[in-house]
Design a protein around this motif. Sequence first.
Motif, short mmCIF file in Angstrom:
data_model
loop_
_atom_site.label_atom_id
_atom_site.label_comp_id
_atom_site.label_asym_id
_atom_site.label_seq_id
_atom_site.Cartn_x
_atom_site.Cartn_y
_atom_site.Cartn_z
N ARG A 24 30.96 34.11 52.12
CA ARG A 24 32.30 34.67 52.37
C ARG A 24 32.93 34.05 53.61
O ARG A 24 34.12 33.77 53.63
CB ARG A 24 32.22 36.18 52.56
CG ARG A 24 32.07 36.96 51.30
CD ARG A 24 32.17 38.43 51.63
NE ARG A 24 31.88 39.26 50.47
CZ ARG A 24 31.92 40.57 50.49
NH1 ARG A 24 32.23 41.21 51.60
NH2 ARG A 24 31.65 41.27 49.42
N HIS A 25 32.11 33.85 54.64
CA HIS A 25 32.65 33.30 55.89
C HIS A 25 33.13 31.86 55.68
O HIS A 25 34.13 31.46 56.26
CB HIS A 25 31.59 33.36 57.00
CG HIS A 25 32.11 32.86 58.31
ND1 HIS A 25 32.97 33.60 59.09
CD2 HIS A 25 31.91 31.70 58.96
CE1 HIS A 25 33.27 32.91 60.18
NE2 HIS A 25 32.64 31.75 60.12
N SER A 28 36.51 32.05 53.97
CA SER A 28 37.59 32.45 54.87
C SER A 28 36.97 33.18 56.06
O SER A 28 36.38 34.25 55.89
CB SER A 28 38.57 33.37 54.16
OG SER A 28 39.49 33.90 55.08
N PRO A 29 37.09 32.63 57.26
CA PRO A 29 36.48 33.25 58.43
C PRO A 29 37.02 34.65 58.74
O PRO A 29 36.38 35.43 59.43
CB PRO A 29 36.81 32.30 59.57
CG PRO A 29 37.07 30.99 58.91
CD PRO A 29 37.65 31.33 57.57
N ASN A 30 38.18 35.01 58.22
CA ASN A 30 38.78 36.30 58.52
C ASN A 30 38.49 37.36 57.46
O ASN A 30 39.09 38.43 57.49
CB ASN A 30 40.29 36.14 58.66
CG ASN A 30 40.63 35.19 59.79
OD1 ASN A 30 39.94 35.15 60.79
ND2 ASN A 30 41.68 34.41 59.60
N VAL A 31 37.61 37.09 56.53
CA VAL A 31 37.33 38.02 55.44
C VAL A 31 36.54 39.24 55.96
O VAL A 31 35.76 39.14 56.90
CB VAL A 31 36.58 37.30 54.30
CG1 VAL A 31 35.16 37.00 54.70
CG2 VAL A 31 36.60 38.12 53.04
N ASP A 32 36.78 40.39 55.36
CA ASP A 32 36.11 41.64 55.74
C ASP A 32 34.70 41.67 55.13
O ASP A 32 34.54 41.51 53.92
CB ASP A 32 36.93 42.82 55.23
CG ASP A 32 36.36 44.14 55.68
OD1 ASP A 32 35.68 44.17 56.73
OD2 ASP A 32 36.60 45.15 54.99
N GLN A 33 33.69 41.87 55.97
CA GLN A 33 32.31 41.87 55.50
C GLN A 33 31.62 43.19 55.78
O GLN A 33 30.40 43.30 55.67
CB GLN A 33 31.53 40.74 56.17
CG GLN A 33 32.07 39.39 55.81
CD GLN A 33 31.14 38.28 56.22
OE1 GLN A 33 29.95 38.48 56.36
NE2 GLN A 33 31.67 37.10 56.39
N ARG A 34 32.39 44.22 56.12
CA ARG A 34 31.79 45.49 56.48
C ARG A 34 30.96 46.09 55.35
O ARG A 34 29.95 46.75 55.62
CB ARG A 34 32.86 46.48 56.92
CG ARG A 34 33.43 46.14 58.29
CD ARG A 34 34.46 47.13 58.68
NE ARG A 34 35.62 46.97 57.78
CZ ARG A 34 36.75 47.61 57.89
NH1 ARG A 34 36.92 48.48 58.85
NH2 ARG A 34 37.74 47.38 57.06
#
Length: 56
Positions: A24-25, A28-34
Amino acid sequence: MADPKLTAGEKARIAGLVARMCKRHVASPNVDQRDLERRVNRILDGAREREAKARR
């Protein structure tokens, strides 16, 4: 709090989730991974509970 000893299955599940986080990173480095972080934390919480029960 110290990290618990993990079983082989727990290690494999966490490794798979970390791989998904990396993928995911890269996309897109700004993606939500919570969501993935919560799943890893749940696995670690379960391992802590297992160790606590084993100590009793």
